[in-house]
Enzyme design. Structure first.
Site, PDB file in Angstrom:
ATOM      1  CB  THR A   1      15.151   4.605  16.939  1.00  0.00           C
ATOM      2  OG1 THR A   1      13.926   4.049  16.438  1.00  0.00           O
ATOM      3  CG2 THR A   1      15.821   5.360  15.795  1.00  0.00           C
TER       4      THR A   1
ATOM      5  CD  GLU B   1      10.719   3.868  12.274  1.00  0.00           C
ATOM      6  OE1 GLU B   1       9.789   3.087  12.541  1.00  0.00           O
ATOM      7  OE2 GLU B   1      10.944   4.290  11.124  1.00  0.00           O
TER       8      GLU B   1
ATOM      9  CE1 TYR C   1      13.367   9.895  15.249  1.00  0.00           C
ATOM     10  CE2 TYR C   1      12.908   7.645  14.553  1.00  0.00           C
ATOM     11  CZ  TYR C   1      13.232   8.551  15.545  1.00  0.00           C
ATOM     12  OH  TYR C   1      13.433   8.107  16.833  1.00  0.00           O
TER      13      TYR C   1
ATOM     14  CE  LYS D   1      16.555   9.756  17.046  1.00  0.00           C
ATOM     15  NZ  LYS D   1      17.046   9.966  18.416  1.00  0.00           N
TER      16      LYS D   1
END
Ligand code: NDP
Ligand code: GDR
Length: 374
Positions: free
Chosen positions: A153, A155, A177, A181
């Protein structure tokens, strides 16, 4: 020959057809449902891992049982299995029985703000869960025959280091998160390098659709627009209106996932549209779809959006800011450069931002008319 089915025709010719068996974690989510549709239409047998829930969690994939490609005369092409990313033994059992040729790891606690409240759980599912899945493949001795896709991601980029972000941009995650990840991203690369696995990362920027979860900002906005127009909701409350995201359509992005897995050599790819817009711009575009031109007044926590045609001294507030939706640390600006995917996969998005917003607003208008309680 591990990935091949050998069949004998009536005249004795032996033909080898490539087995195409996909296993999807996260099949009940937005991406899982679109990817399952895509793979069925390409002739794959599709297996999905679902977790036990106290209410039905299969609404996005119910229709796949009736998909034209979900049954052949002899085989069901679409099967679900109970399992969980926190339960290694379930993962080993499913991989052993399915013997997939492609595994797409889409399962995650995928909400960034929730990850601040459920940091340990998010790490269990998103980080260690990925390790469990890779290890399950190895335990079954299939690491040389299975292709593995990891749902990485944007992110992971977190704090802005470089704009636009490419496969070479350094990572600086800003949430539990994003950190989880990042572990998953690296363990995927480690298994590729250590064990020769065909393991790939798709570094996907935000992608949305009418099937987007209701607590992500785009869907929250399009649902609220529909409900406000239909008189079912007073106003829309949001957090940071100035965060910018590179928003694409999930249907385009699952095509990229599949294309990444078809390369002979495993690699990592940024998938993005190359256009960034703020949350505020998304809100304006969504209200425009129902003929409301938004105007803004005030600043900071006191900023409000209202119908520009409402010229009264005290116009009805349609949008306001609620600090409870702010995050302890925010990702302010994401913009991806998908040049590598364009060159190597021939991938580029088909949906425009305007088409995406309109499709989501139209779908929520239909949904809220049919079912005001939705
Ligand atoms: P969703 O939140 O819609 O779906 C997440 C899926 O993971 C659901 O099927 C959910 O099951 C499943 N899941 C959650 N926890 C577990 C668990 N413990 N064991 C097994 N399954 C679990 O996400 P999206 O479809 O939007 O995203 C797919 C993947 O791509 C995620 O990994 C996400 O982090 C990543 N990603 C998403 C982007 C986006 O913009 N959408 C961008 C970049 C990456 P259930 O239905 O039971 O909750
Ligand atoms: P994101 O998506 O955090 O980018 O993660 P989300 O839609 O939750 O937030 C986008 C931006 O909007 C701001 N925002 C709000 N967000 C939510 N959810 N609710 C609000 O009320 C609100 N108001 C403003 C946020 O602060 C943020 O800046 C998504 C997920 O799909 C991840 O799984 C995925 O990895 C990334 O996209 C890429």
């Amino acid at each position: 020959m591990a990935n091949a089915d050998v069949s004998k025709s009536s005249d004795g010719d032996v033909s080898i057809s490539k087995r195409r068996v996909a296993l999807l974690t996260g099949i009940t989510g937005q991406d899982g449902s679109y990817l399952a549709e895509l793979l069925l239409s390409k002739g794959y047998q599709v297996h999905g891992i679902i977790r036990r829930a106290s209410t039905f969690n299969t609404s996005r994939i119910e229709h796949l049982y009736d998909h034209p490609q979900s049954h052949t005369s002899t085989t069901s092409m679409f099967k679900l299995h109970y399992g969980d990313m926190t339960d290694s033994s379930s993962l080993v059992k499913i991989i052993q029985s399915v013997q997939p040729t492609e595994v797409y790891n889409l399962a995650a606690q995928s909400h960034v703000k929730v990850s601040f409240d459920l940091a340990e759980y998010t790490a269990e599912v998103d980080a260690v869960g990925t390790l469990r899945l890779l290890d399950a493949i190895k335990t079954c001795g299939l690491e040389k025959s299975i292709r593995f896709y990891q749902a990485s991601t944007s992110e992971m980029y977190g704090e802005v280091r470089e704009v636009p972000q490419t496969e070479k941009t350094p990572f600086y995650p800003r949430s539990p998160y994003g950190v989880a990840k990042l572990y998953a991203y690296w363990i995927c690369i480690n298994y590729r390098e250590a064990y020769g696995m065909h393991a790939c990362n798709g570094i996907l920027f935000n992608h949305e659709s009418p099937r987007r979860g209701e607590n992500f900002v785009t869907r929250k906005i399009t649902r609220a627009v529909a409900k406000i127009v239909l008189g079912q909701q007073e106003r829309l409350e949001l957090g940071n209106l100035d965060a910018k995201r590179d928003w694409g359509h999930a249907k385009d992005y699952v095509e990229a996932m599949h294309a990444i897995m078809q390369l002979d050599k495993p690699d990592d790819f940024v998938i993005a549209t190359g256009e960034a817009r703020s949350v505020r711009e998304f809100v304006v575009a969504a209200f425009a779809c129902v003929g409301i031109q938004l105007a803004w007044r005030g600043a900071g926590l006191d900023e409000v959006g209202y119908d520009a045609k409402d010229t009264s001294d005290n116009p009805r507030v349609l949008v306001c800011v609620n600090p409870k939706y702010f995050r302890p640390s925010e990702v302010e600006f994401l913009l991806g450069d998908a040049s590598k995917a364009k060159q190597r996969l021939g991938w580029s998005p088909k949906y425009s931002f305007e088409q995406l917003v309109k499709e989501m607003v139209d779908a929520d208008m239909q949904l809220m008319k049919r079912n005001p309680m939705a």
